[in-house]
Design an enzyme around this catalytic site. Structure first.
Site, PDB file in Angstrom:
ATOM      1  N   GLU A  80      36.138 -12.595  56.838  1.00 16.83           N
ATOM      2  CA  GLU A  80      35.284 -12.964  57.983  1.00 16.83           C
ATOM      3  C   GLU A  80      33.793 -12.817  57.666  1.00 16.83           C
ATOM      4  O   GLU A  80      33.347 -11.753  57.239  1.00 16.83           O
ATOM      5  CB  GLU A  80      35.649 -12.062  59.172  1.00 16.83           C
ATOM      6  CG  GLU A  80      34.927 -12.442  60.443  1.00 16.83           C
ATOM      7  CD  GLU A  80      35.335 -11.570  61.630  1.00 16.83           C
ATOM      8  OE1 GLU A  80      36.471 -11.073  61.668  1.00 16.83           O
ATOM      9  OE2 GLU A  80      34.491 -11.384  62.521  1.00 16.83           O
ATOM     10  N   LYS A 255      38.696  -3.760  67.716  1.00 19.03           N
ATOM     11  CA  LYS A 255      38.881  -4.739  66.624  1.00 19.03           C
ATOM     12  C   LYS A 255      37.660  -4.716  65.706  1.00 19.03           C
ATOM     13  O   LYS A 255      37.771  -4.786  64.480  1.00 19.03           O
ATOM     14  CB  LYS A 255      39.102  -6.139  67.215  1.00 19.03           C
ATOM     15  CG  LYS A 255      39.529  -7.200  66.211  1.00 19.03           C
ATOM     16  CD  LYS A 255      38.401  -7.902  65.488  1.00 19.03           C
ATOM     17  CE  LYS A 255      38.908  -8.987  64.570  1.00 19.03           C
ATOM     18  NZ  LYS A 255      37.836  -9.692  63.856  1.00 19.03           N
ATOM     19  N   ASP A 271      47.340   0.606  52.309  1.00 20.68           N
ATOM     20  CA  ASP A 271      48.251  -0.071  53.239  1.00 20.68           C
ATOM     21  C   ASP A 271      47.549  -0.188  54.590  1.00 20.68           C
ATOM     22  O   ASP A 271      47.582   0.727  55.407  1.00 20.68           O
ATOM     23  CB  ASP A 271      49.536   0.784  53.340  1.00 20.68           C
ATOM     24  CG  ASP A 271      50.551   0.193  54.297  1.00 20.68           C
ATOM     25  OD1 ASP A 271      50.205  -0.710  55.076  1.00 20.68           O
ATOM     26  OD2 ASP A 271      51.718   0.658  54.259  1.00 20.68           O
ATOM     27  N   HIS A 368      26.349 -15.231  62.416  1.00 20.56           N
ATOM     28  CA  HIS A 368      27.725 -15.605  62.138  1.00 20.56           C
ATOM     29  C   HIS A 368      27.805 -17.075  61.731  1.00 20.56           C
ATOM     30  O   HIS A 368      28.446 -17.438  60.761  1.00 20.56           O
ATOM     31  CB  HIS A 368      28.529 -15.388  63.421  1.00 20.56           C
ATOM     32  CG  HIS A 368      29.984 -15.235  63.206  1.00 20.56           C
ATOM     33  ND1 HIS A 368      30.538 -14.078  62.716  1.00 20.56           N
ATOM     34  CD2 HIS A 368      31.008 -16.086  63.416  1.00 20.56           C
ATOM     35  CE1 HIS A 368      31.834 -14.224  62.645  1.00 20.56           C
ATOM     36  NE2 HIS A 368      32.152 -15.436  63.062  1.00 20.56           N
TER      37      HIS A 368
HETATM   38  C1  MEV Z   1      34.357  -9.829  65.496  1.00 18.52           C
HETATM   39  O1  MEV Z   1      35.253  -9.845  64.413  1.00 18.52           O
HETATM   40  C2  MEV Z   1      34.140  -8.423  65.988  1.00 18.52           C
HETATM   41  C3  MEV Z   1      33.375  -8.298  67.279  1.00 18.52           C
HETATM   42  O2  MEV Z   1      33.957  -9.127  68.271  1.00 18.52           O
HETATM   43  C4  MEV Z   1      33.422  -6.861  67.684  1.00 18.52           C
HETATM   44  C5  MEV Z   1      32.906  -6.587  69.070  1.00 18.52           C
HETATM   45  O3  MEV Z   1      32.918  -7.479  69.926  1.00 18.52           O
HETATM   46  O4  MEV Z   1      32.527  -5.420  69.305  1.00 18.52           O
HETATM   47  C6  MEV Z   1      31.937  -8.769  67.121  1.00 18.52           C
END
Ligand code: MEV
Length: 415
Positions: A80, A255, A271, A368
């Site tokens: 990513e 995430k 792992d 991004h």
């Molecule tokens: C993207 O991979 C991760 C984010 O969505 C984390 C977040 O929103 O805190 C940018």
């Protein structure tokens, strides 16, 4: 009969032949699959079953992580865009504020042996046999004693379930610098017959738990008010508050933390599914919640803290088979599994800090999309300096689709 039956007995070449015939894989595609890079096809073929090739992911470095006064350059393996840049950014602002402090528990892994169909008094029989069970557990873990680890403790608990009463016998083992799954599972399979003999019932599952709550790492940073500015601190606190109060946001918040943690896990040959399972079940204990927290100190500085169960190793398993894992560990300079887990906790915190900072202020799409635009340009067929030019055209137009990239490339080539 399926052409795929007995696939495991075939050579990689024969497997490729089948894929060409049955799935229309072209010569060009076969070449891509078989480009095994540093891993080599032979090694790959010994790592998992039915191998047909090797996948490749980029590894980048997030430099400048100051943790407990030591500087780390952190290898991160991830597909990513922006993750490595965000981690580096979080690390830079942390370093300006004095860096991270971190610590980690002793590397204790827990294994569970399940006994079903047990008769009353099982806990008493376990207690009576505990000394004998401990002696055998110690013997079965003797290999790790030379490194300072070994069997530490055994306990049992009864569970009332829909399929009757069960006994869960749990073993704590200090696994030192390995992840520990094999050590734990070997112990459990070795000791299960003794458990049945002394306690009764039938032995079923014998497996480690990935919820490694006895193997947690913690990291903390005090981001100075003068470095961040008051508005950024308020934005981060608002973002954190939302994650605390809304599970949909919390999933994305966590995430983002895992973007950093997983990328280091993958780069170092660990792992990452075990890491994910452990961390998400930990986040769910008592209701799903953010893995970190933020608050202000008396002077208005922003304090960020994180605590994660991290069952990772610096030796053994894929770390030894995959040369990239060893090189990553060398670059990182983490000497022990505990040190690695502290770095991972700090990276997770930095990653979330950088995400909340960007999301709460200018947004993340600008950075991004810059990388995304280059990817689209490559997919559209751009090469060499065409890539940057097509990406620049997409950014200027604010259009990020494959179609737009194709059009921009054609325009650039004067077609
Ligand atoms: C993207 O991979 C991760 C984010 O969505 C984390 C977040 O929103 O805190 C940018």
């Amino acid at each position: 009969m399926s052409k795929f039956s007995g696939f495991y007995k075939k050579t990689i070449e024969e497997r490729m032949g089948i894929l060409k015939e049955e799935k229309g894989v072209t010569d060009e595609e076969a070449k891509i699959l078989l480009d095994s890079g540093s891993l080599g096809l032979d090694t790959a073929n010994r790592m998992i079953e039915n191998v047909i090739g090797v996948n490749h992911l980029p590894i980048g470095i997030a430099p400048g992580f100051m943790i407990n006064g030591k500087e780390y350059e952190v290898p991160m393996c991830i597909e990513e865009p922006s993750v490595v840049a965000a981690a580096a950014n979080g690390a830079k602002l942390a370093a300006k504020s004095g860096g991270f402090t971190a610590d980690a528990d002793e590397p204790i892994m827990v294994g569970q042996a399940q006994l079903v169909g047990i008769e009353d008094g099982a806990l008493g029989r376990f207690e009576q046999a505990k000394a004998e069970i401990s002696v055998m557990a110690k013997e079965l873990c003797a290999g790790i004693e030379q490194y300072g680890g070994g069997f530490r403790e055994v306990r049992a608990r009864e569970l009332e379930t829909g399929r009757g009463k069960m006994l869960l016998v749990e073993f704590d083992v200090d696994v030192r610098d390995i992840m520990g799954a094999n050590t734990i599972n070997t112990l459990l399979e070795g000791i299960a017959p003794l458990l049945v003999e002394r306690i009764g019932g039938k032995s079923r599952l014998r497996i480690l738990t990935n919820l490694a709550t006895k193997r947690k790492a913690r990291a903390k940073c005090v981001w100075k008010k003068e470095v961040l500015g008051e508005e950024t601190i308020e934005a981060i606190l608002d973002g954190y508050e939302l994650a605390k109060n809304d599970i949909y946001r919390c999933a994305t918040h966590n995430k983002g933390i895992m973007n950093g943690v997983d990328a280091v896990a993958v780069a170092t040959g660990n792992d990452w599914r075990a890491v994910e399972a452990g961390i998400h079940s930990f986040a769910s204990m008592g209701g799903y919640k953010p893995l970190n927290k933020y608050y202000k100190d008396g002077e208005g500085n922003l304090i960020g803290e994180i605590e994660l169960p991290l069952a990772v190793g610096t030796v053994g398993g894929a770390i030894w088979t995959n040369p990239i894992a060893q090189i990553s560990l060398k670059i990182l300079g983490a000497k022990t599994a505990r040190e690695l887990s502290m770095v991972m906790a700090a990276v997770g915190l930095a990653q979330n800090f950088a995400a909340l900072r960007a999301l709460g202020t200018e947004g993340i799409q600008k950075g991004h999309m810059k990388l995304h635009a280059s990817n689209l340009a490559v997919v559209a067929g751009a090469s060499g300096d065409e890539i940057e030019k097509v990406a620049a055209m997409l950014i200027q137009e604010g259009r990020y689709t494959a179609e737009a990239a194709k059009k921009a490339l054609a325009q650039l080539r004067g077609e």
